[in-house]
Design an enzyme around this catalytic site. Structure first.
Site, PDB file in Angstrom:
ATOM      1  CG  ASP A   1      19.553 -57.068 -43.414  1.00  0.00           C
ATOM      2  OD1 ASP A   1      18.684 -57.494 -42.623  1.00  0.00           O
ATOM      3  OD2 ASP A   1      19.343 -56.896 -44.624  1.00  0.00           O
ATOM      4  CD  GLU A   2      20.590 -53.386 -46.510  1.00  0.00           C
ATOM      5  OE1 GLU A   2      21.371 -53.177 -47.436  1.00  0.00           O
ATOM      6  OE2 GLU A   2      19.379 -53.699 -46.691  1.00  0.00           O
TER       7      GLU A   2
END
Lengths: 699, 699
Positions: B321-322
């Site tokens: 993620d991210e």
């Protein structure tokens, strides 16, 4: 040591009213526990703010840095201030400058230098210590100095030099009769460090459980523990955790008695044939090592060799207590062996066993510790005798040349008050020993035996009382003002929660389960007033085993109930003056009215919840006692003498109320007795009557 | 499945008043949570007494026996009854007969059969399950059935057949942003088992900490953890502990982003040169693995190979993620690599990285799990996508053929109510998926992110709300009566304490430190009325870092404040009738008077204790709100309409009071608003206004 007077000495010289005098002189009070060897607190402050930083200017190592980091986290949590955790090298820029000469011993011994000095000026605190352990002790003092008021958090100005009176200051935890997982041990190690205790005596084998993984003899833990044992990795973890906090770990593997669980897997080392099973009852049992067979010593040699690698401490506790001799008396082979060796009785046989054991321990670099019973002239003089039967055997050992540590008077399961334990000194002023003999008294150990403890209630048995004993073992003999101890103990008790101790929160948790609701106010009010029975009383009331659920009110109630002291103080204040002090009179009246009300709500609660039936007798007593207390107050306030029949009937009520109900006893009966006796004897204001409500119970 | 109606279905058919109807019909209520697939409770009882015994009649193994032993201990503690723990073989002599067909899977998978049946007659309870895990689930149901009344403890007569709706029901704990020691994990595993969750998702690496010992790459934990990491022995211990409770452990090592602490020791695997340091802030940071270099894959292969031996589960969470792309965009070498490989953007580059990773995982026998962002057509279809951004990406994944688990709506740091989370269904009725696609929705995971949690307050964030989500994931979709959920949640919450959870006791502990005294009643009263801010709101109010002390009132207050529901119920009851119900009117008046009083005592307390300043604004609000509430009651009770100016000024007050003060917000504003609006609009009795006081906050 520096030359100015210590607070402790001031207190002693000034006598019982020192506390009051001190406040009158506006000399700032401190909350340090144990009281340092020398402490001077002065007006003024070192404010704590976000610029706070620590510098380590001389020796630094990982243990020291970890200790500082832990202290910083507690300081932050308590003050709410966020500051950098980076450790500086330049003292000029730091609010706390730490100067440690060196690491101290690789394996901490009783000779480790635990001294430190802490100097707080308006600009900076300076902590100096010869060793990392000394610095850790000083960090705890630093944290205890932290205060706050409307203006924020700060340290008072202080000059402290400190070192312990005794080198051996311990806590025994019995993890055998009931299992205690690693986290219970760890949080208690944190608490030991907070009050400067330095020995964790780990009672690891018993009739009811063998609690260490042995790879060499795996049937020990596989068959002797119900699956509840510490892996070797966990043992190492705990030992490292303790060392990080300046605490030695002394393991105890009890032999030749209290040894049933060794024989579940290895019956051939017992003095009589098996099979053996883990014992669920408590007491003294028959299974005893056979001291006449060589393979027993080979086995113990192998076991100790394996364990010696896990426990680096120089000492090894062999137990040695409470051998019931049944198996030895029943065995012809053992009788023949005694005769052959000229061992005239079982004591001599046990001494022979201990000598053999002592040689095995020596081979593995260990010195022997054992309970009173091992005391025997033939043992090497580096043996340490731990006295549980009384101070007499301690002195006797010292005279014979043995080192000794005191545990008699420090048994937590006697459910005594902090004040009781505080008065027990391993080396009282009148000890009858010469200097060399006195020097053999190494200190003492608090004992937390495991019959009635679980992870849920163990903390409330150990804490805060153990902090009072920790002061006895660290501070000078003259530090003995009980009121001042109580004042500081209340502060330390709250601070222990930041380390994860559950002595304050645990009782609520247990009450919620017992009541089946979050609404436990009446039960909390009851717990203010009652105390649990001693182990002996409780076992006489109803015999508990390892399988007995320990979740009743008697397992929840804590020794040293708060109302004991509060009520005693109010009664003393009320009776001290004539005419009677109206403020304390009104406070007492409120208290007694609350008892009547509490009696009613408890009775209602007990009706709905079968597990609260224990409280029914107490509820009835409280209602009656509350009424009697109010009547006594009326007599006393109006300056009247109560009728003889009234006094007689109330004294009879007090006798009934003093008897335990369920597993509880009221902690407030003796204060009430004072009032009632006073009401019956005109002109008795200020007379001191029975300071305590019950006599000390043996373990 | 058996054929009679389930309680759940009855509740659904009967609508909102089912709860009342059920009691009217005197059908016995149960406290089971999650509600079983099929349950019938009947009048009558199986009494529990000291003759209680368990028989295991078919398959028995160590895991089953340990599970039974744990259940027996809890049963004893709760009932106070002492009974033998010996497990019999003959069902005839046992109050609880357990018949298990076999051990179940050697390594528990999502295909493990967790079903069981539990039949309670007046003579005996019979628990049958195809696997040990099913039996463990049934034992929890057995314990939840235990009831007590004046006559003692008993089980109601019951016929239960049960199995979960979803096979993947988990809790994520982030131990990186703040450290959580082993005992925190263990007690939460106990709690997961109690509500039949079966996955512990262990978030083990982050920008703020790398929490596992790696022997192959020791600089990972040595330099990336501040010394706060799990040893491999501890990892094994936790995995075994979880398995004993029928819980899979899915490790997450977040790559290629959220990866700073990998690079503290091994900067060469990042996409830009170092040095790197452990990050103290929270957010998204630049350090990202370099997907273009072969040595990165060799390193990850080595690391995963080492860890695969510790974590037996078939799944491995790669995070994913991210990724902020900064380092990737800044590197010419990476740009050239993308061009060479025809990777048109950073998403394609990450997909390339994930494919490589997926092959490494396959080699070590692992399947990949990752957050939404990994969703890409080129990934193998056995990849599991964990949706944190919304239900939409979950459906999208299912349509593309990926398995999915839902976490959006289950973020505990949003500080939402149990009712809010309870309404979030991984597979709502109108889901737009065909049967095959719907079958790919494996379940969901509650997420406990670590920005604002410590061992002291983590339990009160996770529990009891997670029990409501556990029911959503186990029970049928139709089990959705919120009032009934609350009724049962209150019971489960109390029961969780017997496992060592501190969600009820922890706040008191923290309040005592904050207040510096044991006398915390005003603060407890305040906590009934307030809730903490969501992570987002809190960070906007004042940015916290890893070093911020988390000991303020906002860290202590719990989501789902008790007064929220209580006041809403009272207001509803009061407004429902005309003339107004005097009982609820009086209860409301008492409450409002208490607010005024509380406002005063809090203000006084805050003056003395600087750390309580947060409460000052709330104290003022409460005093005003209490007065306004009393006035509104007067209007309503007297059947008068309040003047327009009064209403306007009170609504303005409510708007002010709805804004957070410090890190807290009042949970009772919306109920008060209902009263004030009703007082201003004659004839509004029974009108329903704004059921909740605040809108859902994003994480």
């Amino acid at each position: 040591m520096r030359t100015y007077c210590t607070v402790a000495v001031l207190l002693m010289l000034a006598g019982p009213s020192a506390h009051a005098r001190q406040s009158a002189d506006a000399a700032p009070q401190h909350h340090l526990m144990p009281v340092p060897a020398s402490v001077r607190i002065e007006a003024g402050r070192l404010p704590l703010d976000k610029s706070f930083a620590v510098a380590v200017t001389r020796h630094r190592d990982a243990r020291l840095l970890r200790g500082i980091e832990r202290a910083l986290r507690r300081l932050q949590a308590r003050t709410g201030i966020e500051f950098s955790h980076e450790i500086k090298k330049d003292a000029a820029t730091a609010k706390l400058a730490i100067e440690v000469a060196g690491p101290g011993e690789a394996v901490q011994s009783i000779a480790e230098d635990e001294s430190y000095s802490l100097n707080v000026t308006a600009q900076q605190a300076t902590l100096k210590a010869p060793t990392v352990v000394g610095a850790l002790r000083g960090l705890e003092t630093f944290l205890q100095l932290v205060a706050r008021d409307a203006a924020g958090s700060f340290l008072p100005l202080a000059e402290i030099t400190d070192k312990p009176r005794f080198p051996w200051r311990g806590l025994l935890i019995d993890v055998c009769r009931h299992w205690q997982p690693v986290e219970v041990i760890k949080r208690n190690l944190d608490a030991l460090a907070a009050v400067k205790l330095n020995v964790f005596h780990w009672h690891l084998s018993e009739d009811q459980g063998f609690r260490v993984e042995s790879r060499r003899y795996p049937k020990l833990h596989e068959l002797g523990s119900d699956g509840l044992y510490y892996t070797q990795a966990q043992i190492r973890e705990v030992v490292a955790y303790a060392r990080d906090r300046g605490i030695r770990v002394v393991p105890e593997f009890d032999v030749p008695g209290h040894a049933t669980t060794w024989f579940v897997g290895y019956p051939r080392y017992a003095s009589a044939g098996g099979p053996y099973a883990i014992v669920r009852e408590f007491g003294i049992f028959d299974g005893t090592f056979n001291p006449t067979r060589e393979e027993v010593y080979r086995f113990l040699d192998g076991f100790i060799g394996e364990m010696a690698a896990l426990f680096p401490d120089a000492y090894w506790h062999i137990g040695g207590d409470e051998v019931n001799n049944k198996q030895w008396n029943a065995s012809r082979a053992i009788a023949a062996f005694k005769k052959r060796r000229g061992l005239k009785d079982n004591a001599a046989l046990q001494a022979y066993f201990n000598q053999r054991l002592s040689r095995i321990l020596s081979k593995h670099g260990k010195r022997m510790v054992g309970w009173d019973e091992i005391l025997h002239a033939d043992l090497p003089k580096n043996t340490v005798v731990q006295s549980w039967r009384g101070q007499k055997s301690l002195s006797e050992g010292a005279r014979q040349g043995f080192n000794g540590i005191l545990s008699a008077g420090y048994y937590l399961d006697a459910m005594e008050t902090s004040a009781f334990h505080y008065a027990v000194d391993p080396l009282p002023a009148a000890n009858g020993l010469d200097a060399a003999q006195a020097g053999r008294i190494l200190g003492g150990e608090v004992c937390m035996w495991g019959e009635l403890i679980t992870p849920e209630n163990i903390d409330s048995r150990i804490w805060p009382r153990t902090a009072a004993i920790a002061e006895r073992l660290w501070s000078m003999r003259e530090v003995a003002d009980v009121d001042d101890m109580h004042r500081r103990l209340d502060v330390v008790s709250l601070q222990l929660e930041e380390l994860g101790l559950t002595h304050l929160s645990g009782p609520d948790t247990m009450l919620r389960r017992l009541a089946g609701t979050e609404d436990i106010e009446p039960l909390r009010a009851l717990l203010r007033l009652v105390e649990p029975l001693s182990l002996g009383q409780r076992m006489r009331a109803r015999r508990a085993t390892q399988l007995t659920p320990l979740t009743s009110l008697g397992d929840i109630a804590c020794p040293d109930a708060p109302a004991r002291r509060e009520l005693a103080a109010l009664v003393a204040a009320f009776l001290r003056t004539a005419p009677r002090d109206p403020a304390s009179g009104e406070a007492l009246a409120r208290e007694f009215r609350a008892w009547v009300e509490l009696g009613r709500s408890l009775a209602a609660m007990a009706e709905r919840a079968p597990l609260l039936r224990d409280a029914e007798g107490l509820a009835a007593d409280l209602a009656e006692l509350g009424a009697a207390g109010q009547e006594a107050l009326t007599f006393l306030s109006e300056g009247k003498t109560s009728p003889k029949e009234w006094t007689a009937s109330k004294l009879a009520l007090l006798d009934r109320a003093a008897a335990h109900k369920g597993f509880l006893r009221l902690a407030v009966v003796s204060s009430l007795r004072q009032l009632i006796v006073a009401a019956g004897s005109s002109g008795s204001a200020g007379r001191s009557l029975e300071p305590r409500g019950h006599s000390p119970d043996g373990p």
